[in-house]
Design an enzyme around this catalytic site. Structure first.
Site, short mmCIF file in Angstrom:
data_model
loop_
_atom_site.label_atom_id
_atom_site.label_comp_id
_atom_site.label_asym_id
_atom_site.label_seq_id
_atom_site.Cartn_x
_atom_site.Cartn_y
_atom_site.Cartn_z
N GLY A 43 0.80 -1.21 0.00
CA GLY A 43 0.00 0.00 0.00
C GLY A 43 0.83 1.26 0.00
O GLY A 43 0.65 2.16 -0.83
N ASP A 64 10.59 -7.53 -0.49
CA ASP A 64 9.25 -8.00 -0.13
C ASP A 64 9.21 -9.49 -0.44
O ASP A 64 9.73 -9.92 -1.47
CB ASP A 64 8.19 -7.25 -0.95
CG ASP A 64 6.80 -7.32 -0.30
OD1 ASP A 64 6.44 -8.38 0.23
OD2 ASP A 64 6.08 -6.30 -0.35
N CYS A 195 -3.29 -3.70 8.59
CA CYS A 195 -4.27 -3.28 7.58
C CYS A 195 -5.08 -4.46 7.09
O CYS A 195 -6.26 -4.33 6.78
CB CYS A 195 -3.54 -2.61 6.41
SG CYS A 195 -2.86 -1.00 6.81
N CYS A 337 -9.38 -16.82 13.79
CA CYS A 337 -9.49 -15.42 13.34
C CYS A 337 -9.17 -15.41 11.85
O CYS A 337 -9.42 -16.39 11.16
CB CYS A 337 -8.55 -14.51 14.13
SG CYS A 337 -6.79 -14.87 13.91
#
Length: 379
Positions: A43, A64, A195, A337
């Protein structure tokens, strides 16, 4: 006198920089000679990289370890539908080379860790941190402090963003505050969702990432006043901005070596007693099919449960201690979750009440969608 030269194509490309009196060819030369490491291509990394590359920052490292997912496209404007499933650093490099062929890229399709951070970061002048998790933020900060590198920091969450310049060395050779001077210790696990767990307004990374790129360019060229000693705060809903002054904290311990940041932030399992029992999504599916009595608990938020559900009883993480009486003791209890992090935290809380029949669903909804029900949304 710098020996850096520009081709006719480059001079035309950067002409709007070159005619700025405070910038001109000297500023553009500094950009071309600079070596910048961008940690994270998501992002924040997307707008950050687009503007650094367009501006002519000559040497850029991308690190990354993730791949492009459909859910990234809402805000990660570097990527397109054709990139889904591809390595982020390779997809980013391909897009950025199309934007500016005069840039040298180095890609690291890997996770930044305590084992490789110093070796990678020492090759660069500045680090721009575009990550969304606390272990990496502390790792980047500490590595920059040890190596004397400037850390251009930004973070986003839902409708709010932050930007600052950490460990900046001024004209007197003195270093400014670093991340630990305002955040000496991380919040408890699950207290501040990422996020991916808490959401983010799609345009917010573009706003904050562009401001982050602005600080990188200012630090490289020496124009203006960098955000060293200041923390910029932005609220997109209220369109409210604030700038907080920050100072070096004399109580901040001296940073001399890198540590286990997963454990430091409460996510690691460096101690056997902190581990929780797990069950795989395949085992949960078999348990459901067997007809055996068990309890399934979902510790996500209500809006997440409305998007994708396994049919469990909803007890959000921040209400777990208020609902201990709802946890059965006579059967196996599976807690889940989105990814397995919040549910592991919930289990550790519940185990304080002498409950030993709790199992964490490894990988959570994400693993269930990948391995059991591909049509399920990854929430």
């Amino acid at each position: 006198m710098s020996e850096t030269t520009f081709s006719k194509q480059e001079l035309e490309r950067y002409s709007r920089h070159l005619i700025i009196p405070e910038f001109n060819i000297e500023g553009q030369t500094k950009l071309k000679e600079a070596k910048i490491l961008v940690v994270g291509t998501g992002g924040l990394g997307s707008p950050l990289l687009l503007y650094l590359v367009a501006a002519g920052v000559g040497n850029i490292g991308l690190i990354d370890f993730d791949v492009v997912d459909e859910s990234n496209l809402q805000r990660q404007v570097l990527f397109s539908v054709e990139d889904v499933g591809k390595s982020k650093v390779e997809a980013a490099k391909a897009r950025l080379e199309g934007l500016n062929p005069h840039i040298n890229f180095t890609t690291y399709n890997a996770k930044l860790t305590s084992d490789n951070a110093l070796d990678i970061i020492k090759k660069y002048d500045i680090v721009a941190d575009g990550t969304d998790n606390f272990p990496t933020r502390y790792l980047v900060n500490d590595a920059c402090v040890i190596l004397g590198k400037t850390n251009i920091y930004a973070s986003i969450f839902r409708f709010e963003g932050q930007v600052s310049v950490f460990n900046y060395q001024d004209d007197k050779g003195e270093f400014g505050p670093n991340y630990r001077d305002i955040f000496p210790t991380p919040p408890p696990p699950g207290m501040v969702p990422s996020c991916a767990e808490g959401g983010v307004l799609g345009v917010l990374p573009g706003i904050i990432g562009s401001l982050q790129a602005n600080e990188v360019i200012k630090v490289i060229t020496g124009i203006g006043e960098p955000l060293s000693g200041r923390l910029f705060l932005f609220d997109a809903l209220a369109f409210d901005t604030r700038v907080m002054k920050i100072r070096k904290n004399p109580d901040t311990p001296k940073i001399e070596k890198l540590i286990d940041y997963e454990y430091f932030c409460g996510f690691g399992e460096s101690k056997q007693e902190e581990m929780v029992k797990e069950i795989s999504v395949e085992e949960l599916k078999a348990l459901q099919d067997s007809g055996e009595d068990f309890q399934l608990i979902d510790v996500r938020e209500e809006y997440e449960n409305e998007i994708a559900s396994l049919g469990g009883e909803l007890i959000p993480l921040n209400t777990v201690e208020d609902n201990v009486d709802k946890i059965r003791t006579d059967v196996k209890v599976v807690v889940h979750c989105r990814s397995g992090a919040r549910s592991a935290t919930a289990i550790k809380i519940l185990e304080q009440y002498d409950l030993d029949n709790l199992y964490n669903l490894a990988g959570g909804i994400l693993a269930w969608a990948d391995k059991i029900d591909p049509d399920m949304a990854k929430y």
